[in-house]
Scaffold this active site. Structure first.
Site, PDB file in Angstrom:
ATOM      1  N   VAL A  53      30.041  51.377  -5.199  1.00  0.00           N
ATOM      2  CA  VAL A  53      28.732  51.141  -5.805  1.00  0.00           C
ATOM      3  C   VAL A  53      28.987  51.027  -7.303  1.00  0.00           C
ATOM      4  O   VAL A  53      29.703  51.861  -7.883  1.00  0.00           O
ATOM      5  CB  VAL A  53      27.754  52.289  -5.477  1.00  0.00           C
ATOM      6  CG1 VAL A  53      26.435  52.107  -6.219  1.00  0.00           C
ATOM      7  CG2 VAL A  53      27.499  52.348  -3.969  1.00  0.00           C
ATOM      8  N   ARG A  88      24.793  55.783   0.788  1.00  0.00           N
ATOM      9  CA  ARG A  88      24.237  56.383   2.017  1.00  0.00           C
ATOM     10  C   ARG A  88      23.729  55.273   2.941  1.00  0.00           C
ATOM     11  O   ARG A  88      24.004  55.284   4.143  1.00  0.00           O
ATOM     12  CB  ARG A  88      23.110  57.356   1.659  1.00  0.00           C
ATOM     13  CG  ARG A  88      22.456  58.007   2.851  1.00  0.00           C
ATOM     14  CD  ARG A  88      21.430  59.042   2.387  1.00  0.00           C
ATOM     15  NE  ARG A  88      22.052  60.266   1.904  1.00  0.00           N
ATOM     16  CZ  ARG A  88      22.515  61.230   2.693  1.00  0.00           C
ATOM     17  NH1 ARG A  88      22.423  61.122   3.998  1.00  0.00           N
ATOM     18  NH2 ARG A  88      23.073  62.305   2.189  1.00  0.00           N
ATOM     19  N   TYR A 142      32.447  62.135   2.423  1.00  0.00           N
ATOM     20  CA  TYR A 142      32.144  61.632   3.773  1.00  0.00           C
ATOM     21  C   TYR A 142      31.756  62.674   4.820  1.00  0.00           C
ATOM     22  O   TYR A 142      31.288  62.314   5.885  1.00  0.00           O
ATOM     23  CB  TYR A 142      33.309  60.763   4.267  1.00  0.00           C
ATOM     24  CG  TYR A 142      33.447  59.533   3.397  1.00  0.00           C
ATOM     25  CD1 TYR A 142      32.515  58.521   3.498  1.00  0.00           C
ATOM     26  CD2 TYR A 142      34.455  59.419   2.452  1.00  0.00           C
ATOM     27  CE1 TYR A 142      32.583  57.408   2.677  1.00  0.00           C
ATOM     28  CE2 TYR A 142      34.535  58.307   1.627  1.00  0.00           C
ATOM     29  CZ  TYR A 142      33.604  57.311   1.747  1.00  0.00           C
ATOM     30  OH  TYR A 142      33.647  56.214   0.930  1.00  0.00           O
ATOM     31  N   PHE A 144      43.803  52.266   4.078  1.00  0.00           N
ATOM     32  CA  PHE A 144      43.068  51.044   4.456  1.00  0.00           C
ATOM     33  C   PHE A 144      41.670  51.082   3.865  1.00  0.00           C
ATOM     34  O   PHE A 144      41.256  52.116   3.339  1.00  0.00           O
ATOM     35  CB  PHE A 144      43.045  50.864   5.977  1.00  0.00           C
ATOM     36  CG  PHE A 144      42.268  51.895   6.753  1.00  0.00           C
ATOM     37  CD1 PHE A 144      40.901  51.727   7.007  1.00  0.00           C
ATOM     38  CD2 PHE A 144      42.881  53.045   7.253  1.00  0.00           C
ATOM     39  CE1 PHE A 144      40.187  52.668   7.737  1.00  0.00           C
ATOM     40  CE2 PHE A 144      42.170  53.983   7.995  1.00  0.00           C
ATOM     41  CZ  PHE A 144      40.817  53.787   8.235  1.00  0.00           C
TER      42      PHE A 144
HETATM   43  C1  LIG Z   1      36.214  54.393   2.610  1.00  0.00           C
HETATM   44  C2  LIG Z   1      36.272  54.099   1.172  1.00  0.00           C
HETATM   45  O1  LIG Z   1      36.087  52.988   0.787  1.00  0.00           O
HETATM   46  S1  LIG Z   1      36.581  55.359   0.078  1.00  0.00           S
HETATM   47  C3  LIG Z   1      36.055  54.742  -1.481  1.00  0.00           C
HETATM   48  C4  LIG Z   1      34.828  55.372  -2.064  1.00  0.00           C
HETATM   49  N1  LIG Z   1      34.549  54.668  -3.329  1.00  0.00           N
HETATM   50  C5  LIG Z   1      35.013  55.061  -4.523  1.00  0.00           C
HETATM   51  O2  LIG Z   1      35.620  56.101  -4.677  1.00  0.00           O
HETATM   52  C6  LIG Z   1      34.737  54.134  -5.690  1.00  0.00           C
HETATM   53  C7  LIG Z   1      34.047  54.859  -6.827  1.00  0.00           C
HETATM   54  N2  LIG Z   1      32.802  55.504  -6.400  1.00  0.00           N
HETATM   55  C8  LIG Z   1      31.702  54.795  -6.002  1.00  0.00           C
HETATM   56  O3  LIG Z   1      31.708  53.569  -5.932  1.00  0.00           O
HETATM   57  C9  LIG Z   1      30.441  55.570  -5.684  1.00  0.00           C
HETATM   58  O4  LIG Z   1      30.364  56.684  -6.534  1.00  0.00           O
HETATM   59  C10 LIG Z   1      30.335  56.038  -4.230  1.00  0.00           C
HETATM   60  C11 LIG Z   1      30.486  54.865  -3.302  1.00  0.00           C
HETATM   61  C12 LIG Z   1      31.425  57.060  -3.921  1.00  0.00           C
HETATM   62  C13 LIG Z   1      28.968  56.718  -4.036  1.00  0.00           C
HETATM   63  O5  LIG Z   1      27.946  55.760  -4.221  1.00  0.00           O
HETATM   64  P1  LIG Z   1      26.428  56.191  -4.519  1.00  0.00           P
HETATM   65  O6  LIG Z   1      25.567  55.033  -4.223  1.00  0.00           O
HETATM   66  O7  LIG Z   1      26.365  56.775  -5.877  1.00  0.00           O
HETATM   67  O8  LIG Z   1      26.186  57.343  -3.458  1.00  0.00           O
HETATM   68  P2  LIG Z   1      24.747  57.815  -2.926  1.00  0.00           P
HETATM   69  O9  LIG Z   1      23.765  57.800  -4.066  1.00  0.00           O
HETATM   70  O10 LIG Z   1      24.365  57.043  -1.732  1.00  0.00           O
HETATM   71  O11 LIG Z   1      25.071  59.315  -2.534  1.00  0.00           O
HETATM   72  C14 LIG Z   1      24.982  59.791  -1.215  1.00  0.00           C
HETATM   73  C15 LIG Z   1      25.387  61.241  -1.225  1.00  0.00           C
HETATM   74  O12 LIG Z   1      26.777  61.345  -1.552  1.00  0.00           O
HETATM   75  C16 LIG Z   1      26.953  62.158  -2.706  1.00  0.00           C
HETATM   76  N3  LIG Z   1      28.072  61.570  -3.454  1.00  0.00           N
HETATM   77  C17 LIG Z   1      28.179  60.299  -3.851  1.00  0.00           C
HETATM   78  N4  LIG Z   1      29.345  60.127  -4.483  1.00  0.00           N
HETATM   79  C18 LIG Z   1      29.978  61.312  -4.473  1.00  0.00           C
HETATM   80  C19 LIG Z   1      31.202  61.755  -4.985  1.00  0.00           C
HETATM   81  N5  LIG Z   1      32.019  60.942  -5.632  1.00  0.00           N
HETATM   82  N6  LIG Z   1      31.535  63.043  -4.781  1.00  0.00           N
HETATM   83  C20 LIG Z   1      30.691  63.896  -4.123  1.00  0.00           C
HETATM   84  N7  LIG Z   1      29.507  63.506  -3.623  1.00  0.00           N
HETATM   85  C21 LIG Z   1      29.155  62.234  -3.813  1.00  0.00           C
HETATM   86  C22 LIG Z   1      25.645  62.086  -3.445  1.00  0.00           C
HETATM   87  O13 LIG Z   1      25.474  63.198  -4.270  1.00  0.00           O
HETATM   88  C23 LIG Z   1      24.669  62.060  -2.290  1.00  0.00           C
HETATM   89  O14 LIG Z   1      24.549  63.367  -1.769  1.00  0.00           O
HETATM   90  P3  LIG Z   1      23.295  63.912  -0.939  1.00  0.00           P
HETATM   91  O15 LIG Z   1      22.339  62.775  -0.778  1.00  0.00           O
HETATM   92  O16 LIG Z   1      23.858  64.353   0.364  1.00  0.00           O
HETATM   93  O17 LIG Z   1      22.785  65.030  -1.745  1.00  0.00           O
END
Ligand SMILES: CC(=O)SCCNC(=O)CCNC(=O)[C@H](O)C(C)(C)COP(=O)(O)OP(=O)(O)OC[C@H]1O[C@@H](n2cnc3c(N)ncnc32)[C@H](O)[C@@H]1OP(=O)(O)O
Length: 455
Positions: A112, A123, A151, A455
Site C-alpha cells: 500500500v 485488510r 498476517y 515468493f
Molecule cells: C505477502 C507479502 O507481500 S508481505 C509484504 C507486505 N508489504 C510490505 O511490507 C510493504 C510495506 N508496507 C505496506 O505496504 C503496508 O504498510 C502494508 C501492506 C503492510 C499495510 O497496509 P495498510 O493498508 O496500511 O494496512 P491496513 O490499514 O489495512 O491495516 C490492517 C491492519 O494491519 C495492521 N498493520 C498494517 N501494517 C502493519 C505493520 N507493518 N505492522 C503491524 N501491523 C500492521 C493495521 O494496524 C491494521 O490493524 P487492525 O485493523 O487489526 O487494528
C-alpha cells in the site's frame, strides 16, 4: 487447479471496502503491458526497492502473465495509471508431510503506497485474496512476510521456519561419508534444462516447499541479464550419481577483496537425494581461500552439523518465521498429509466468520494417511475478516480431541510446531487427558518443514 485466473470474479466485499475510500479495485489484464509495467513500479516502490532495470521489469512482466494481478487506483491522484496498492496471487502446490502436494494459493506483492496506509486497504486486499483462493478451490492460502506482525490477524500462522547458516571454513573437517557420484562445474545456462526437473524432485521431498514458477530458475541462475554483476559472479556445481544422472546442484558466489580470502554465499541448494545433499554441502564447506560459507533460508534442521567434526564451526542465525499458512478448507488440507501416528482426534477449530470454523474428526490409519471429516452441521461460512482465534464454547466431545484457532491449525499443519508447545502457550486446549500428547504424535512430520525461497 487448471482454469483461467481472469475468470474469478472480483470480490464484491473487497471492491466495496475499497470504493468506500473513493478508490477503485481492479483486476489487471495480462495483455495490458502498460498497466502491468505501472503496477510493477508501484510494487517495487511499496517494498522500498530501487526502480527496476529494464531486464528485470521485462522478466517480471513475463512472470505476471501467469498470476492474478490486482491494483487499487486513486482517481484523484496526479498519476492515475499507477496503483496506490498492489497484490498478486496464483495457484501453487505446497508439499505436505508424506510428499503429496496440496492445492494452495500463493499471495504476494501486498503493498500500500505510503500516502494511503492505515485506512484498511491491505485488510480489503487480504479478504479479496482469500476470496480468490476459495474461488480457485485452494485448501489454504500461503505467503512469505516482510514483517511478522501483519498476517496473524488474517488467520495466517508461521508453519515453516528458515535460518541463515554460516560455517567457519578454517574449522571444517569433513567426517561424513563420501558420495559415490561426481561433481561437475557447469555454466548456468547449461543447467537450465536439468534444473527444473531436479527442483521438482527436491520440492517433493520437503514439506513446506512450494512449486517454483516459470522464470524463477532463470533468475536464480542469473540468466535474465548475463552482464549483471550477480550473473557474472554466479557459479554452479552439479552432482551426478554413479550412473551419471544429475541429482542436485548448488548456485553460489564468492565475494572477496584483492589478496584477501573470500566469503562464499549460496542461496539455492537443490538435492533430489541424500547423496546429492551431502556432496554439495561438502563441496561448499571445503572451498579453499574462503573464510566463511553462508547459506540463507536454510532449514533449521540441516544435517550438516553431523557431517563436520566440529559442530561449533556452524552458526545458525536469523531464525525466522518464513512460510505463513492460512487454512481455508480443513478437510482438503488435512486429508492431504501423512501423519506420524494412528488415532482418532477431534479438532474443534475456531475461525470466527471464516471458512475453517467447525468441528472435525481426524482419523489416521496404519499407513499414516489421514482422513478428516466435518462432524458438526455448520454450513461453510462466507469469508469475512478473520480475527484472532477465540476459545471455543462448544460442548466437548467424549473422544480425544483438541480445541484450537485457525492460526494454531496453520502452525501445526506441516509439523513444524508441536501442539504441546501451543498448549503451553495457552493457545490450544485438550478435551480429554492425553489428547495433546496424541496430537503431538499424530501431527509429527518425518522431515522438518522448510521453504528455501521467498515468493
Ligand atoms: C505477502 C507479502 O507481500 S508481505 C509484504 C507486505 N508489504 C510490505 O511490507 C510493504 C510495506 N508496507 C505496506 O505496504 C503496508 O504498510 C502494508 C501492506 C503492510 C499495510 O497496509 P495498510 O493498508 O496500511 O494496512 P491496513 O490499514 O489495512 O491495516 C490492517 C491492519 O494491519 C495492521 N498493520 C498494517 N501494517 C502493519 C505493520 N507493518 N505492522 C503491524 N501491523 C500492521 C493495521 O494496524 C491494521 O490493524 P487492525 O485493523 O487489526 O487494528
Amino acid at each position: 487447479m487448471s482454469f483461467d485466473l481472469q475468470d474469478i470474479p472480483l470480490d464484491s466485499a473487497a471492491s466495496a471496502a475499497i470504493a468506500a475510500q473513493g478508490l477503485e479495485y481492479r483486476l489487471l489484464d495480462p495483455g495490458n503491458r502498460a498497466a502491468l509495467a505501472a503496477w510493477i513500479q508501484a510494487d517495487v516502490r511499496g517494498f522500498h526497492r530501487a526502480r527496476p532495470r529494464k531486464s528485470d521489469a521485462t522478466h517480471q512482466l513475463q512472470v505476471l502473465t501467469d498470476r492474478r494481478v490486482l491494483g487499487v487506483y486513486d482517481p484523484k491522484a496526479a498519476d492515475r495509471e499507477t496503483p496506490v496498492a498492489t497484490v498478486s496471487g496464483w495457484p501453487a502446490g505446497l508439499t505436505v508431510p508424506g510428499g503429496r502436494s496440496v492445492d494452495a494459493w500463493a499471495v504476494s506483492s501486498v503493498t500500500v503506497s505510503p500516502t494511503h496506509r492505515r485506512r484498511g486497504i491491505a485488510r480489503a486486499l487480504m479478504a479479496g485474496s482469500v476470496a480468490d483462493a476459495r474461488a480457485a478451490g485452494a485448501a489454504l492460502a500461503m505467503l512469505t512476510a516482510t514483517e511478522a506482525t501483519i498476517y496473524g490477524r488474517f488467520g495466517y500462522a508461521p508453519a515453516a521456519q528458515a535460518a541463515t547458516i554460516t560455517i567457519d571454513r578454517p574449522r571444517v573437517r569433513w567426517i561424513g561419508p563420501a558420495a559415490p557420484g561426481r561433481l561437475e562445474l557447469v555454466e548456468p545456462a547449461e543447467l537450465r534444462n536439468d534444473a527444473a526437473a531436479l527442483v521438482r524432485r527436491a520440492v517433493a521431498r520437503t514439506p513446506g516447499e512450494i512449486d517454483r514458477w516459470p522464470g524463477l530458475l532463470d533468475r536464480v541462475l542469473g540468466l535474465i541479464d548475463l552482464e549483471r554483476d550477480f550473473a557474472r559472479a554466479t557459479r554452479v556445481v552439479r552432482y551426478d550419481d554413479e550412473d551419471g544422472q544429475p541429482q542436485g546442484f548448488v548456485t553460489y558466489r564468492i565475494t572477496r577483496e584483492l589478496d584477501e580470502p573470500g566469503i562464499l554465499d549460496f542461496d539455492f541448494l537443490v538435492a533430489a537425494t541424500d547423496d546429492a545433499e551431502r556432496a554439495l554441502w561438502r563441496f561448499l564447506v571445503e572451498q579453499d581461500f574462503v573464510t566463511a560459507v553462508r547459506g540463507r533460508l536454510r532449514s533449521i534442521d540441516e544435517p550438516v552439523a553431523w557431517l563436520l567434526e566440529d559442530p561449533r564451526a556452524i552458526t545458525v542465525s536469523d531464525v525466522v518465521d518464513h512460510l505463513w499458512v492460512r487454512v481455508l478448507d480443513p478437510v482438503a488440507a488435512l486429508s492431504a498429509r501423512v501423519y506420524g501416528a494412528t488415532g482418532t482426534l477431534t479438532l474443534e477449530i475456531a475461525d470466527p466468520d471464516g471458512p475453517a470454523d467447525g468441528t472435525f474428526e481426524l482419523e489416521v490409519a496404519g499407513n499414516g494417511r489421514g482422513e478428516l471429516r466435518r462432524v458438526d452441521d455448520t454450513p461453510s461460512a462466507p469469508m469475512a475478516t478473520p480475527t484472532r482465534a477465540a476459545p471455543s464454547t462448544r460442548r466437548s466431545r467424549p473422544s480425544q480431541g483438541i480445541r484450537l484457532g485457525v492460526q494454531e491449525l496453520g502452525a501445526i499443519y506441516l509439523g513444524g510446531v508441536r501442539p504441546s508447545v501451543l498448549a503451553r502457550a495457552g493457545r490450544l486446549a485438550e478435551v480429554a487427558p492425553g489428547s495433546i500428547a496424541l496430537a503431538d504424535r499424530m501431527f509429527a512430520s518425518e522431515r522438518t518443514p522448510h521453504l528455501s525461497i521467498w515468493f
